[in-house]
Design a protein around this motif. Structure first.
Motif: not given
Length: 333
Positions: A297, A307, A310
């Motif tokens: 992340s 995101n 994504h």
């Protein structure tokens, strides 16, 4: 074919290693050696294939070492200094020296290698592949038909050659191939076929690098101002990997219209601006995943994706595997 090694600053006798002519070896063979002295603890593993020697080495040095080396055969080698630094200074000052920095690599040809290797790092990890010219000619016949390639010219004239003027950071694509070779657990015949395919995959990458250098020299026809504008735009992309940036933004920053920017950028970098920008982001992500203990992340945010899902989708689309798999694989190097 004989290689000679002598530790210069410890006055030991030279160690001679003899290989079959043209490195001929019908069946895979593995040789493991170790050294445990007051100045060095080393582990070395050689895998011998037909026309190929794969070498994996780890050194723990209490003090710097100067290693006198000589080979009575032409030396064609791709060397990865995964950790540490290696410097080769030839006895003949007219010959080419080789320096490979920490985390970097190079491919070189030395017709008559004789000189001194300097190892100063206390801890080093090396991976290298030595091949014969005959092996490369048989495996990459099409490339050897290119008379304009500087590598081919060096072989014909028997003059030293190195792919990069300075060693380059090992790209993640090659790190993955190295990882596959090091961690191969197949037995005998299957292992032989697998490793032969990996060696060809690695050299295919190197020949592609050679082609890119030749193509760039031939195709760039922009004037100096236009070329510098494109280089400036690429540097802006490099600095803004974590941001959203448009063609309009980029064209205003470098003072050229959008059409000319897109056209000239593709001439220099062989890709449309935003495909190149996406590739930059993915390459940056790969480097972070390999070198740092960073959550996926956090990597996603660092390369401009709010995101993480994504980012994972984009990464897998580009490389055919998810980010977490890459990090786990390279940890095993």
């Amino acid at each position: 074919m004989i290689s000679s090694f002598k530790i210069k600053n410890y006055h030991k006798e030279a160690v001679l290693t003899e290989y079959q002519p043209d490195l001929k070896n019908e069946m895979i063979d593995e040789v493991k050696t170790s050294l445990n002295t007051h100045f060095s603890k080393s582990k070395n593993k050689e895998i011998l294939l037909d026309g190929v020697i794969i070498n994996m080495r780890k050194d723990y040095l209490s003090s710097p070492i100067l290693l006198e080396v000589a080979h009575d055969f032409p030396y064609l080698k791709v060397h990865f200094e995964i950790e540490g630094k290696l410097e080769y200074i030839p006895d003949n000052k007219n010959e080419m020296s080789i320096t490979i920095n920490n985390g970097s690599y190079n491919f070189f040809y030395l017709p008559k290698p004789k000189g001194v290797i300097s190892l100063k790092s206390k801890k080093r990890k090396e991976f290298s592949i030595l091949v014969t010219e005959d092996y490369l000619r048989k495996s990459f016949k099409h490339y050897f038909e290119k008379k304009d390639a500087s590598f081919i010219k060096s072989l014909k004239k028997k003059t030293s050659y190195k792919l990069f003027p300075e060693s380059k950071v090992i790209p993640v694509d090659l790190l993955l191939i190295i990882s596959d070779i090091i961690n191969c657990s197949f037995q005998k015949e299957i292992k032989q076929v697998y490793l032969e395919s990996k060696v060809k995959e690695l050299f295919s990458y190197l020949f592609s690098e050679m082609d890119s250098q030749t193509t760039e020299k031939k195709e760039i026809k922009l004037n100096e101002i236009e070329y510098n504008q494109v280089v400036k735009s690429e540097k802006i992309l490099q600095k803004n990997i974590h941001k959203t940036i448009t063609i309009s933004d980029l064209s205003q920053l470098i003072g050229v219209n959008e059409y000319k920017l897109k056209r000239n950028f593709k001439i220099v970098y062989k890709k449309p601006v935003f495909r190149y920008f996406t590739d930059l982001r993915m390459e940056k992500a790969k480097q972070m995943l390999v070198k740092n203990n960073v959550d996926v992340s956090d990597v996603a945010v660092a390369v401009g994706y709010k995101n993480p899902q994504h980012f994972t989708v984009a990464f897998k689309k580009k490389y055919n595997y998810v980010p977490s798999k890459l990090r786990n694989k390279v940890k095993n190097l």
